[in-house]
Design a protein around this motif. Structure first.
Motif, PDB file in Angstrom:
ATOM      1  N   HIS A 158       0.843  -1.191   0.000  1.00 63.63           N
ATOM      2  CA  HIS A 158       0.000   0.000   0.000  1.00 63.63           C
ATOM      3  C   HIS A 158       0.880   1.244   0.000  1.00 63.63           C
ATOM      4  CE1 HIS A 158      -2.786   3.006   1.819  1.00 63.63           C
ATOM      5  NE2 HIS A 158      -3.714   2.321   1.188  1.00 63.63           N
ATOM      6  N   ALA A 159       0.309   2.374  -0.417  1.00 62.92           N
ATOM      7  CA  ALA A 159       1.080   3.619  -0.444  1.00 62.92           C
ATOM      8  C   ALA A 159       1.592   3.983   0.949  1.00 62.92           C
ATOM      9  CB  ALA A 159       0.206   4.753  -0.988  1.00 62.92           C
ATOM     10  N   ALA A 160       0.862   3.602   2.003  1.00 67.99           N
ATOM     11  CA  ALA A 160       1.278   3.919   3.369  1.00 67.99           C
ATOM     12  C   ALA A 160       2.004   2.753   4.030  1.00 67.99           C
ATOM     13  CB  ALA A 160       0.064   4.307   4.208  1.00 67.99           C
ATOM     14  N   PHE A 161       1.493   1.513   3.858  1.00 62.58           N
ATOM     15  CA  PHE A 161       2.036   0.344   4.543  1.00 62.58           C
ATOM     16  C   PHE A 161       1.878  -0.892   3.654  1.00 62.58           C
ATOM     17  CE2 PHE A 161      -0.167   2.789   7.925  1.00 62.58           C
ATOM     18  CZ  PHE A 161       0.931   3.157   8.677  1.00 62.58           C
ATOM     19  N   PRO A 162       2.623  -1.938   3.966  1.00 65.06           N
ATOM     20  CA  PRO A 162       2.251  -3.252   3.428  1.00 65.06           C
ATOM     21  C   PRO A 162       0.874  -3.635   3.981  1.00 65.06           C
ATOM     22  CG  PRO A 162       4.462  -3.297   4.361  1.00 65.06           C
ATOM     23  CD  PRO A 162       3.845  -1.993   4.774  1.00 65.06           C
ATOM     24  N   TYR A 177      -3.224  -3.676   7.901  1.00 66.90           N
ATOM     25  CA  TYR A 177      -2.011  -2.906   7.628  1.00 66.90           C
ATOM     26  C   TYR A 177      -0.945  -3.232   8.672  1.00 66.90           C
ATOM     27  CZ  TYR A 177      -5.314  -0.023   4.946  1.00 66.90           C
ATOM     28  OH  TYR A 177      -6.280   0.419   4.080  1.00 66.90           O
ATOM     29  N   ALA A 178       0.281  -3.437   8.241  1.00 74.06           N
ATOM     30  CA  ALA A 178       1.394  -3.620   9.167  1.00 74.06           C
ATOM     31  C   ALA A 178       1.809  -2.257   9.700  1.00 74.06           C
ATOM     32  CB  ALA A 178       2.568  -4.300   8.464  1.00 74.06           C
ATOM     33  N   THR A 179       1.627  -2.045  11.014  1.00 71.75           N
ATOM     34  CA  THR A 179       1.894  -0.731  11.625  1.00 71.75           C
ATOM     35  C   THR A 179       2.782  -0.905  12.855  1.00 71.75           C
ATOM     36  OG1 THR A 179      -0.213  -0.956  12.815  1.00 71.75           O
ATOM     37  CG2 THR A 179      -0.231   0.322  10.768  1.00 71.75           C
ATOM     38  N   PRO A 180       4.039  -1.275  12.675  1.00 73.81           N
ATOM     39  CA  PRO A 180       4.914  -1.557  13.815  1.00 73.81           C
ATOM     40  C   PRO A 180       5.302  -0.309  14.583  1.00 73.81           C
ATOM     41  CG  PRO A 180       6.176  -1.579  11.783  1.00 73.81           C
ATOM     42  CD  PRO A 180       4.734  -1.418  11.386  1.00 73.81           C
ATOM     43  N   GLY A 181       5.857  -0.524  15.758  1.00 77.84           N
ATOM     44  CA  GLY A 181       6.339   0.566  16.599  1.00 77.84           C
ATOM     45  C   GLY A 181       5.997   0.291  18.046  1.00 77.84           C
ATOM     46  N   HIS A 182       4.707   0.233  18.338  1.00 80.52           N
ATOM     47  CA  HIS A 182       4.281  -0.182  19.681  1.00 80.52           C
ATOM     48  C   HIS A 182       4.809  -1.579  19.959  1.00 80.52           C
ATOM     49  CE1 HIS A 182       1.899  -0.882  23.219  1.00 80.52           C
ATOM     50  NE2 HIS A 182       1.166  -1.813  22.639  1.00 80.52           N
ATOM     51  N   SER A 183       4.741  -2.420  18.961  1.00 75.94           N
ATOM     52  CA  SER A 183       5.336  -3.757  18.963  1.00 75.94           C
ATOM     53  C   SER A 183       5.587  -4.112  17.506  1.00 75.94           C
ATOM     54  CB  SER A 183       4.400  -4.772  19.634  1.00 75.94           C
ATOM     55  OG  SER A 183       3.205  -4.911  18.871  1.00 75.94           O
ATOM     56  N   PRO A 184       6.463  -5.073  17.239  1.00 76.51           N
ATOM     57  CA  PRO A 184       6.753  -5.389  15.829  1.00 76.51           C
ATOM     58  C   PRO A 184       5.575  -6.016  15.104  1.00 76.51           C
ATOM     59  CG  PRO A 184       7.858  -6.928  17.298  1.00 76.51           C
ATOM     60  CD  PRO A 184       7.309  -5.843  18.159  1.00 76.51           C
ATOM     61  N   ASP A 185       4.613  -6.561  15.856  1.00 77.94           N
ATOM     62  CA  ASP A 185       3.479  -7.259  15.249  1.00 77.94           C
ATOM     63  C   ASP A 185       2.210  -6.415  15.224  1.00 77.94           C
ATOM     64  OD1 ASP A 185       3.680  -7.656  18.181  1.00 77.94           O
ATOM     65  OD2 ASP A 185       1.764  -8.677  17.941  1.00 77.94           O
ATOM     66  N   SER A 186       2.303  -5.133  15.581  1.00 81.49           N
ATOM     67  CA  SER A 186       1.095  -4.300  15.625  1.00 81.49           C
ATOM     68  C   SER A 186       0.523  -4.105  14.226  1.00 81.49           C
ATOM     69  CB  SER A 186       1.414  -2.937  16.237  1.00 81.49           C
ATOM     70  OG  SER A 186       1.681  -3.051  17.612  1.00 81.49           O
ATOM     71  N   VAL A 187      -0.814  -4.158  14.136  1.00 85.08           N
ATOM     72  CA  VAL A 187      -1.500  -3.923  12.868  1.00 85.08           C
ATOM     73  C   VAL A 187      -2.691  -3.003  13.102  1.00 85.08           C
ATOM     74  CG1 VAL A 187      -0.834  -6.170  11.922  1.00 85.08           C
ATOM     75  CG2 VAL A 187      -3.032  -5.940  13.123  1.00 85.08           C
ATOM     76  N   CYS A 188      -3.108  -2.319  12.051  1.00 86.33           N
ATOM     77  CA  CYS A 188      -4.391  -1.622  12.019  1.00 86.33           C
ATOM     78  C   CYS A 188      -5.291  -2.372  11.054  1.00 86.33           C
ATOM     79  CB  CYS A 188      -4.229  -0.172  11.572  1.00 86.33           C
ATOM     80  SG  CYS A 188      -3.404   0.879  12.794  1.00 86.33           S
ATOM     81  N   ILE A 189      -6.560  -2.473  11.387  1.00 86.49           N
ATOM     82  CA  ILE A 189      -7.495  -3.301  10.629  1.00 86.49           C
ATOM     83  C   ILE A 189      -8.628  -2.432  10.111  1.00 86.49           C
ATOM     84  CG2 ILE A 189      -9.080  -5.268  10.752  1.00 86.49           C
ATOM     85  CD1 ILE A 189      -7.324  -6.294  13.113  1.00 86.49           C
ATOM     86  N   ASP A 215       9.701   0.487  19.251  1.00 90.11           N
ATOM     87  CA  ASP A 215      10.569   1.102  18.254  1.00 90.11           C
ATOM     88  C   ASP A 215      10.036   2.484  17.890  1.00 90.11           C
ATOM     89  OD1 ASP A 215      11.990   1.891  15.990  1.00 90.11           O
ATOM     90  OD2 ASP A 215      12.020  -0.108  15.112  1.00 90.11           O
ATOM     91  N   PRO A 216      10.602   3.557  18.495  1.00 87.08           N
ATOM     92  CA  PRO A 216      10.071   4.902  18.232  1.00 87.08           C
ATOM     93  C   PRO A 216      10.230   5.338  16.779  1.00 87.08           C
ATOM     94  CG  PRO A 216      12.098   5.020  19.523  1.00 87.08           C
ATOM     95  CD  PRO A 216      11.704   3.576  19.467  1.00 87.08           C
ATOM     96  N   GLY A 217      11.308   4.887  16.099  1.00 87.98           N
ATOM     97  CA  GLY A 217      11.473   5.239  14.692  1.00 87.98           C
ATOM     98  C   GLY A 217      10.375   4.638  13.837  1.00 87.98           C
ATOM     99  N   ALA A 218      10.074   3.350  14.075  1.00 91.43           N
ATOM    100  CA  ALA A 218       8.988   2.704  13.335  1.00 91.43           C
ATOM    101  C   ALA A 218       7.652   3.356  13.662  1.00 91.43           C
ATOM    102  CB  ALA A 218       8.946   1.209  13.668  1.00 91.43           C
ATOM    103  N   LEU A 219       7.482   3.803  14.906  1.00 94.78           N
ATOM    104  CA  LEU A 219       6.229   4.456  15.289  1.00 94.78           C
ATOM    105  C   LEU A 219       6.005   5.738  14.510  1.00 94.78           C
ATOM    106  CD1 LEU A 219       5.656   4.215  19.151  1.00 94.78           C
ATOM    107  CD2 LEU A 219       3.994   3.792  17.336  1.00 94.78           C
ATOM    108  N   LEU A 220       7.051   6.523  14.324  1.00 95.85           N
ATOM    109  CA  LEU A 220       6.912   7.760  13.555  1.00 95.85           C
ATOM    110  C   LEU A 220       6.481   7.469  12.124  1.00 95.85           C
ATOM    111  CD1 LEU A 220       9.977   9.832  14.827  1.00 95.85           C
ATOM    112  CD2 LEU A 220       7.559  10.422  15.090  1.00 95.85           C
ATOM    113  N   GLY A 225       1.939   7.074   8.137  1.00 94.78           N
ATOM    114  CA  GLY A 225       1.138   6.213   7.271  1.00 94.78           C
ATOM    115  C   GLY A 225      -0.334   6.225   7.631  1.00 94.78           C
ATOM    116  N   VAL A 226      -0.644   6.161   8.939  1.00 90.62           N
ATOM    117  CA  VAL A 226      -2.050   6.202   9.367  1.00 90.62           C
ATOM    118  C   VAL A 226      -2.654   7.558   9.028  1.00 90.62           C
ATOM    119  CG1 VAL A 226      -3.575   6.144  11.376  1.00 90.62           C
ATOM    120  CG2 VAL A 226      -1.756   4.447  11.155  1.00 90.62           C
TER     121      VAL A 226
END
Length: 560
Positions: A158-162, A177-189, A215-220, A225-226
């Motif tokens: 996706h333009a924002a995320f896998p 959507y794969a939305t890591p940061g809070h944890s590596p397995d976090s997703v938005c549905i 992971d604060p970098g992944a969170l940003l 993306g969100v």
């Protein structure tokens, strides 16, 4: 828990949602049931048994007259979102529930990983949970549901995320959507016009920032993306992992705040079992200190206000009456005291207690308001109060104190410190010096009235065995901490207190001796923590037959 009525989900083919939302609670997430005539989807189960009973009874009622496949999706594998799925594995197997999870969550759940599921933080026992479909593994296939129907799984960049897209028998599409940061397995549905965002908005909270593989970098990247998904249109409502649903404008504002919080929290250390234990100890000590410290500050302000009124400074007296919100602070401390009682009775767990302490510290700091900066309040008390509150956050997040340690001649520092404790004449001198300036005189008068001679009748002496001994310390913190120690000894009835500085080889020892010290002295743990921030290793010893609180420092070389 709030069991809301079924609601239609815009943008779907007759899908309805039953949100099981609750007040924000670190121990249990919200859960969501989505139903069509062809399938049932559960998003998270939470950790609360009563909430799981609602899920089970609702699903049983839905399938009693019309059997259909049941799918369970996790926003991530932290136990507050999935514990009941683990505890009710027999029901999941009996109902042939298909479990979907991000590949990293699947690996953690199937292996019973206590770190990734944060079971080590919650201190909950877990067993492995079977995961049927691993999302974001990069493959595409059909998932056979056992009734001859299938779910089509497609993977897209996706333009924002896998994103993994799941097309259900009803024709409805769920995008994960794969939305890591809070944890590596976090997703938005995404389901139709609804977006389930898990714990995204809480990811920079104290006690959450620093969890395993945070992971604060992944969170940003996730935040951006969100934001792109929300501003692209088509989303009507965002469902949180904890607390109420948000409109898109409210979610966008919350994402902006999250970015600011991440800037502040990006240096947070690991929030693991060791950090949790330290934070629990600090929270307990903070309550004890707050119950002593804030009434003293309030009492001194009321004392000052009374004497200013007697001296005719009515306007100034009125200002000091409202300097701090004493009743509000008392209410916060009383509330935390009651929460602590529940914690000690085993009705609250460690992480709940720590997060409550952080909340209470922030509330007290807000209620203390101008009192933290007013020169009339004893500066040592003010600094101790301020640090008591801010160091709560520093302990939870493993932040270093903001004031740097500097080389200090401990002999000179302690000579001046003891001199000021024993002789407050400097306040009278300031009063005389300000006689020609009305505003400066009023300020000096206020400070003189506010000063209470706590150590009258107590003989405080200073001993040393060298003219100069250099150490690396935070001098204000050190002196304020020693003031608190001497105050506690005075309150315990000490008539003589000796402060000494001695050098031995590469070490320098600072000792406070008093007959009021004893092996069960209740403030030793708090002193160890407080003076560790000053670079000293603190312990109780006996020196020449007299109990002593001793701080050991490493000697600093003298610069030439």
């Amino acid at each position: 828990m709030t069991g809301n009525d079924w609601q239609d989900i815009p943008g779907t083919d007759r899908a309805r949602i039953l949100p099981l939302t609750r007040k924000p609670d670190v121990c249990c997430s919200n859960a969501y049931l989505i139903a069509t005539e062809r399938e049932i989807v559960i998003i998270d189960t939470g950790a609360d048994e009563a909430q799981m009973e609602t899920i089970v009874s609702t699903v049983e009622a839905l399938t009693a007259g019309q059997p259909r496949p049941i799918c369970l999706l996790f926003t991530h594998c932290h136990l507050d979102h999935c514990l009941q799925a683990i505890r009710r594995r027999s029901w999941i197997e009996e109902k042939d529930v298909f479990v979907f999870a991000h590949i990293a969550a699947a690996e953690a759940l199937e292996s019973g990983d206590e770190s990734q599921t944060v079971a080590d933080i919650f201190k909950w026992e877990i067993e492995p949970l079977r995961v049927d479909v691993r999302l974001h593994a990069g493959d595409e296939h059909e998932v056979a549901l056992g009734n001859g129907e299938t779910i089509v799984l497609e993977h897209q960049e996706h333009a924002a995320f896998p994103v993994d897209r799941l097309t259900f028998p009803s024709g409805n599409l769920i995008s994960v959507y794969a939305t890591p940061g809070h944890s590596p397995d976090s997703v938005c549905i995404r389901v139709g016009d609804h977006l389930f965002i898990g714990d995204l908005l809480f990811s920079a909270n104290p006690g959450v920032a620093g969890l395993h593989r945070w992971d604060p970098g992944a969170l940003l990247t996730t935040v951006e993306g969100v934001r792109r998904i929300l501003t692209a249109g088509g989303i009507a409502l965002c469902w949180n992992g904890h607390g109420r649903a948000l409109t898109v404008p409210d979610t966008l504002r919350a994402l902006e705040k999250l970015e600011g919080d991440l800037e502040r929290m990006k240096a947070a250390g690991s929030f693991d079992g060791v950090r949790l234990r330290e934070s629990v100890e600090y929270a307990q000590d903070m309550l004890d200190e707050a119950k002593r410290l804030f009434p003293v500050i309030a009492g001194r302000i009321y004392y000052l206000s009374y004497y200013l009124e007697v001296l005719g400074e009515v306007e100034e007296a009125e200002r000091y009456q409202h300097l701090i919100e004493s009743d509000t602070i008392d209410a916060f401390i009383t509330d935390f005291d009651a929460f602590t009682a529940e914690f000690r009775e085993g009705r609250k767990i460690d992480v709940q207690f720590v997060l409550k302490a952080v909340q209470v510290a922030a509330k007290i700091e807000g209620a203390f308001g101008q009192g933290l900066g007013d020169p009339a309040v004893d500066t040592s008390l003010v600094r101790r109060a301020s640090r008591l509150l801010t160091d709560c956050l520093h302990t939870v997040c493993a932040f270093d104190p903001p004031d740097p340690a500097v080389p200090v001649d401990l002999v000179s520092l302690m000579a001046e410190f003891v001199g000021r404790l024993s002789d407050p004449s400097y306040l009278n001198e300031a009063l005389v010096a300000a006689a020609e300036d009305e505003e400066a005189f009023r300020s000096a008068l206020v400070q003189r009235i506010a000063h209470l001679p706590l150590f009258e009748g107590v003989r405080i002496t200073f001993l040393r065995d060298a003219d100069s001994l250099m150490v690396l310390t935070r001098p204000e913190r050190l002196c304020d901490g020693l003031t608190a120690v001497i105050e506690s000894l005075t309150a315990a009835g000490a008539e003589e207190i000796a402060v000494s500085v001695r050098g031995t080889g590469e070490s320098v020892s600072l000792a406070v001796q008093s007959g009021a010290l004893h092996a069960d002295w209740p403030y030793l743990r708090a002193c160890r923590r407080r003076f560790a921030r000053c670079g000293g290793r603190c312990d109780l010893r006996t020196i020449q037959g007299m109990p002593a609180l001793v701080l050991d420092f490493t000697r600093e070389p003298v610069s030439r």
